[in-house]
Scaffold this motif. Structure first.
Motif, short mmCIF file in Angstrom:
data_model
loop_
_atom_site.label_atom_id
_atom_site.label_comp_id
_atom_site.label_asym_id
_atom_site.label_seq_id
_atom_site.Cartn_x
_atom_site.Cartn_y
_atom_site.Cartn_z
N GLU A 159 -6.75 -5.18 -6.90
CA GLU A 159 -5.77 -4.18 -7.66
C GLU A 159 -6.57 -2.82 -7.73
O GLU A 159 -7.83 -2.78 -8.16
CB GLU A 159 -5.27 -4.57 -9.03
CG GLU A 159 -4.43 -3.57 -9.60
CD GLU A 159 -3.93 -3.83 -11.20
OE1 GLU A 159 -4.23 -4.90 -11.41
OE2 GLU A 159 -3.54 -3.04 -11.78
N ASN A 164 3.29 -3.93 -5.57
CA ASN A 164 2.91 -3.30 -6.78
C ASN A 164 3.31 -4.40 -7.78
O ASN A 164 4.44 -4.59 -7.91
CB ASN A 164 3.49 -1.90 -7.03
CG ASN A 164 2.89 -1.32 -8.21
OD1 ASN A 164 2.88 -1.88 -9.38
ND2 ASN A 164 2.35 -0.12 -7.99
N GLY A 205 -1.81 2.37 3.45
CA GLY A 205 -2.86 2.24 2.58
C GLY A 205 -4.29 2.70 3.04
O GLY A 205 -5.18 1.83 2.61
N ASN A 212 -1.35 -1.28 1.07
CA ASN A 212 -1.00 -1.25 -0.46
C ASN A 212 0.50 -2.32 -0.48
O ASN A 212 1.36 -1.59 -0.28
CB ASN A 212 -0.81 0.15 -1.19
CG ASN A 212 -0.49 -0.17 -2.29
OD1 ASN A 212 0.14 0.91 -3.15
ND2 ASN A 212 -0.34 -1.18 -3.16
N GLY A 258 3.01 3.74 -3.91
CA GLY A 258 2.05 2.75 -4.58
C GLY A 258 2.50 1.12 -4.28
O GLY A 258 2.18 0.33 -5.19
N GLY A 259 2.85 1.02 -3.24
CA GLY A 259 3.24 -0.47 -2.79
C GLY A 259 4.76 -0.93 -2.96
O GLY A 259 5.06 -2.08 -2.67
N GLN A 274 -1.29 -1.28 -8.01
CA GLN A 274 -1.21 -1.16 -6.54
C GLN A 274 -2.28 -2.14 -6.13
O GLN A 274 -3.44 -2.12 -6.22
CB GLN A 274 -1.71 -0.02 -5.92
CG GLN A 274 -0.73 1.18 -6.81
CD GLN A 274 -1.45 2.58 -6.40
OE1 GLN A 274 -2.35 2.77 -5.71
NE2 GLN A 274 -0.84 3.79 -6.87
#
Ligand code: FDA
Length: 393
Positions: A96, A55, A47, A52, A375-376, A101
């Motif tokens: 966030e 999500n 990240g 990250n 995205g995590g 994310q």
């Protein structure tokens, strides 16, 4: 004399550390072995240095696997809220960003520190710069020959990740161990990876290198709407990384640039209002300037709008809305964020991550054939599968 443990874990990454303190909290004696000099190296660089770490929208639908149901059990039993609760307990500030994310406010190192503290609290032993030369199962458990001496453990958890970024110590070791115990491994390939273009197209697009644009990128029936980046090798950015996990050699991808803008209407309205404007000037109000210039130039429409028939404006708009590109390949494991495929989920119990035919042997994290979107989601899988094994060993 071998050192004796209830659990030996190979890999001090996200999954391995989570499994370690989860088992430690249950009173198990645990050792984590890693050939790297430091734990959680991928967490550190993740990240953009802020990790990250999950999500909040993670569901099994965000994962690719030959068995899409496999991840359900682990993901349901260790959720993003569970991880957030631990992050909050350690007073790590987070925010966030977009699309659910979650990132650290300060540094990914906070997450590594948290995981190490959790391990320390339950007396997990951690051995770094440790090479494992041999590994076998005997009647008394798993016997590991390591540079730290022999280790005997009742359970063995493979958490050594995939093949992505070999420079950082990725080895594919877990696949070799799976094969040693006759467990199937599905085809592995680089995923969440930039795509490359053949030299002619790359030359044509060279002036766009560094340009980022909002785009909808489709491959077959799969599509992602996120940023796209033109690079000196080809295409990157979140939308391309996402689609790369679905793209196969020979496939065409379809770009729709700034999909929320109706370019036909926009150009026709601009023509009505002020026909002396150049096409590229109007496009540049909604697209990066260099991209607007490139589109007008390659369509041979660098003229005032009044000189252009509506048909020409429609076909230019169609090009922006449906731009087919055939990538030549990907940047490979060198830059791939994850490895697609891995230890076949058919061979594992979805509740515990234990190999069905080898009692005491577990596979968790990226080495399993469960790959998350960007995205995590991949860390959430590492936490969830690590937790499942930690509860079961
Ligand atoms: P991981 O690879 O983290 O750990 C494996 C460990 O095993 C390593 O410490 C390695 O040294 C060790 N090891 C390997 N072979 C060994 C051997 N033979 N002997 C001993 N030890 C061995 N995901 C996400 O959800 N959010 C994000 O922000 C990012 N960002 C990101 C950026 C970049 C640049 C990359 C490359 C990846 C990401 N990811 C990500 C993906 C994420 O990093 C990945 O999914 C997890 O780290 C996987 O965790 P594991 O614990 O399974 O493996």
């Amino acid at each position: 004399m071998a050192s004796n443990y209830d659990v030996a874990i190979i890999g001090a990454g996200a999954a391995g550390m989570m499994a370690a303190f989860t088992a430690g909290r249950r009173g198990k004696s645990v050792i984590v072995l890693d050939h790297a000099k430091a734990p959680g190296e991928k967490i550190r660089i993740s990240g953009g240095g802020r990790c990250n770490f999950t999500n909040i929208h993670a569901t099994p639908k965000n994962y690719i696997s030959q068995n899409p149901h496999f991840a359900k059990s682990a993901l349901a039993r260790y959720t993003p809220s569970d991880f957030i609760a631990m992050v909050d307990r350690h007073k790590i500030a987070w925010h966030e960003k977009t699309l659910g994310q979650l990132f650290c406010d300060d540094s990914a190192k906070d997450i590594i520190r948290m995981l190490l503290e959790e391990m320390r609290a339950v007396h997990v032993d951690l051995k770094l710069s440790c090479e494992i030369s041999e590994l076998e199962k005997g009647p008394d458990g798993f016997r590991l020959s390591t540079s730290e001496g022999p280790i005997l453990a009742t359970s063995l958890v493979m958490a050594s990740g995939g093949k992505s970024i070999p420079k950082m110590g990725a080895t594919g070791f877990a696949y070799r161990i799976a094969e040693q115990f006759s467990l199937p491994v599905t085809e592995t390939r680089p995923a969440l990876v930039p795509l490359t273009l053949e030299p002619n197209l790359l030359g044509e697009l060279s002036e766009l290198s560094g340009v980022a644009v909002d785009a909808d990128v489709a491959c077959g029936k799969t599509r992602f709407h996120e940023a796209l980046l033109f690079t000196h090798r080809g295409l990157s950015g979140p939308s391309i990384l996402q689609i790369s996990s679905y793209w196969r050699e020979g496939d065409e991808i379809l770009l729709s640039l700034q999909p929320e803008t109706d370019f036909v209407e926009l150009l026709k309205a601009a023509k009505r209002e002020n026909g002396r404007q150049q096409v590229q000037t109007v496009l540049a109000q909604h697209l990066p300037k260099r991209l607007a210039q490139y589109l007008a130039e390659t369509a041979k429409l660098e003229r005032p709008l009044a000189d252009l028939p509506d048909k020409a404006l429609s076909s230019l708009s169609e090009r922006i809305r449906r731009w087919p590109i055939k990538p030549a390949g990907s940047e490979g494991y060198r830059t791939a964020e994850v490895t697609l495929g891995g230890v076949d989920t058919d061979a594992l119990d979805s509740r515990s991550m234990q190999a069905k035919t080898v009692p005491g042997l577990y596979f968790i994290g990226e080495c399993v054939d469960v790959t998350g979107w960007l995205g995590g989601y991949n860390f959430q899988w590492a936490w969830a599968s690590g937790h499942a094994a930690g509860e079961a060993v």
